[in-house]
Structures are given as structure tokens and as C-alpha cells.
Motif scaffolding. Structure first.
Motif, PDB file in Angstrom:
ATOM      1  N   THR A  35       0.838  -1.200   0.000  1.00 32.21           N
ATOM      2  CA  THR A  35       0.000   0.000   0.000  1.00 32.21           C
ATOM      3  C   THR A  35       0.877   1.255   0.000  1.00 32.21           C
ATOM      4  O   THR A  35       2.073   1.198   0.295  1.00 32.21           O
ATOM      5  CB  THR A  35      -0.915   0.033   1.236  1.00 32.21           C
ATOM      6  OG1 THR A  35      -0.096   0.143   2.403  1.00 32.21           O
ATOM      7  CG2 THR A  35      -1.812  -1.194   1.298  1.00 32.21           C
ATOM      8  N   ASP A  48      -5.469   8.530   5.934  1.00 30.12           N
ATOM      9  CA  ASP A  48      -5.463   7.082   6.146  1.00 30.12           C
ATOM     10  C   ASP A  48      -6.099   6.361   4.964  1.00 30.12           C
ATOM     11  O   ASP A  48      -5.655   5.287   4.570  1.00 30.12           O
ATOM     12  CB  ASP A  48      -6.192   6.725   7.443  1.00 30.12           C
ATOM     13  CG  ASP A  48      -5.371   7.080   8.671  1.00 30.12           C
ATOM     14  OD1 ASP A  48      -4.142   7.265   8.544  1.00 30.12           O
ATOM     15  OD2 ASP A  48      -5.965   7.169   9.761  1.00 30.12           O
ATOM     16  N   SER A  52      -4.196   3.586   2.444  1.00 21.84           N
ATOM     17  CA  SER A  52      -4.667   2.207   2.286  1.00 21.84           C
ATOM     18  C   SER A  52      -4.774   1.782   0.816  1.00 21.84           C
ATOM     19  O   SER A  52      -4.993   0.608   0.522  1.00 21.84           O
ATOM     20  CB  SER A  52      -6.026   2.023   2.970  1.00 21.84           C
ATOM     21  OG  SER A  52      -7.044   2.668   2.233  1.00 21.84           O
TER      22      SER A  52
END
Length: 140
Positions: A35, A48, A52
Motif C-alpha cells: 500500500t 489514512d 490504504s
């Protein structure tokens, strides 16, 4: 020496979904997934959700491989960049030589350098408008 060409698909934030689809639809085997959150030097502005996203994945389908990733930052994909060609060697020097040859009268999209997923990697669009990702895979 190894030298192979692999299709590389870039999608807009749906790489994990695409990977699962290819596993179910055509029996792909997931060989690796990294990722953006696992990449060094990512901008601090990456949320975040962006961390991801898939930076690089490799699938095996029969005797062939398919590479896939999300567009960095979930950005829209330019025409001609959704499917590119990945050139893989097992030598950083050979990869660098190929990269330098392809960049003549072309455009460097990502400079050739070491990455978490490759000992030597770069992205270049040649003078004919074909985008290549030059990837070095050194077996341990």
C-alpha cells in the motif's frame, strides 16, 4: 538474465476490488501487495484512506503475471496510462539502461530509483506515447 513484459493496470481507488475480482473471475493468485502507507517518503497530507490504496500488486494468472495499482492519491488517470507495459529485469544496471534508452525524446514520469517494491524502478513515456514501467526484481 531475466527480461519480461507484463501488463500493468492502474485504477482509480479500486485496486483491492479489482484484485479480488481477478481472483474470483480468472483464478488469479496474489503474489504481493504493497500500500501507499507502506511506502517511504509519502506526503504528510496523505490521509489514512489514501495510505490504504494499493501502490503495487503482482498477480499470477496461469503462466502469466499482471501488475495492478491505484492511481497515486486517488487522482484521475490520464488517457494512455490505464494500461501500461512493465519491463522486468533481474539487474538494476540493465533496468537503468533500458529506462535511459526509452526516455530519449520521451518523458520521465517517475525517475529511476530504488523503491520498497523494487531494487530499481522508473516510469517513462517514450517518444511514441507508450508508457513503460521499468522494474527490477532481484530474487533472494
Amino acid at each position: 538474465m531475466t527480461l519480461k513484459l507484463t501488463p500493468y493496470i492502474t485504477v482509480e481507488g479500486r485496486a483491492k476490488e479489482a484484485i479480488e475480482f481477478y481472483v474470483q473471475a480468472i483464478g488469479a493468485e496474489v503474489l504481493s501487495v504493497a500500500t501507499y502507507g507502506e511506502m517511504p517518503n509519502m506526503p504528510s497530507t496523505f490521509t489514512d484512506e489514501l495510505k490504504s490504496l494499493v501502490a503495487h500488486a503482482k498477480l499470477k494468472i496461469g503462466e502469466s503475471e499482471l501488475m495492478i495499482s491505484d492511481a497515486p492519491g486517488g487522482s484521475p488517470i490520464e488517457n494512455g496510462k490505464r494500461v501500461t507495459i512493465c519491463i522486468t529485469t533481474n539487474s538494476v544496471d540493465k533496468s537503468k539502461c533500458i529506462f535511459e534508452a526509452l526516455r530519449q525524446d520521451g518523458q520521465v514520469n517517475i525517475p529511476f530509483q530504488e523503491e520498497v517494491f523494487s531494487a530499481g524502478f522508473g516510469d517513462v513515456t517514450d517518444k511514441f506515447g507508450v508508457t513503460f514501467q521499468v522494474y527490477t526484481e532481484i530474487e533472494n
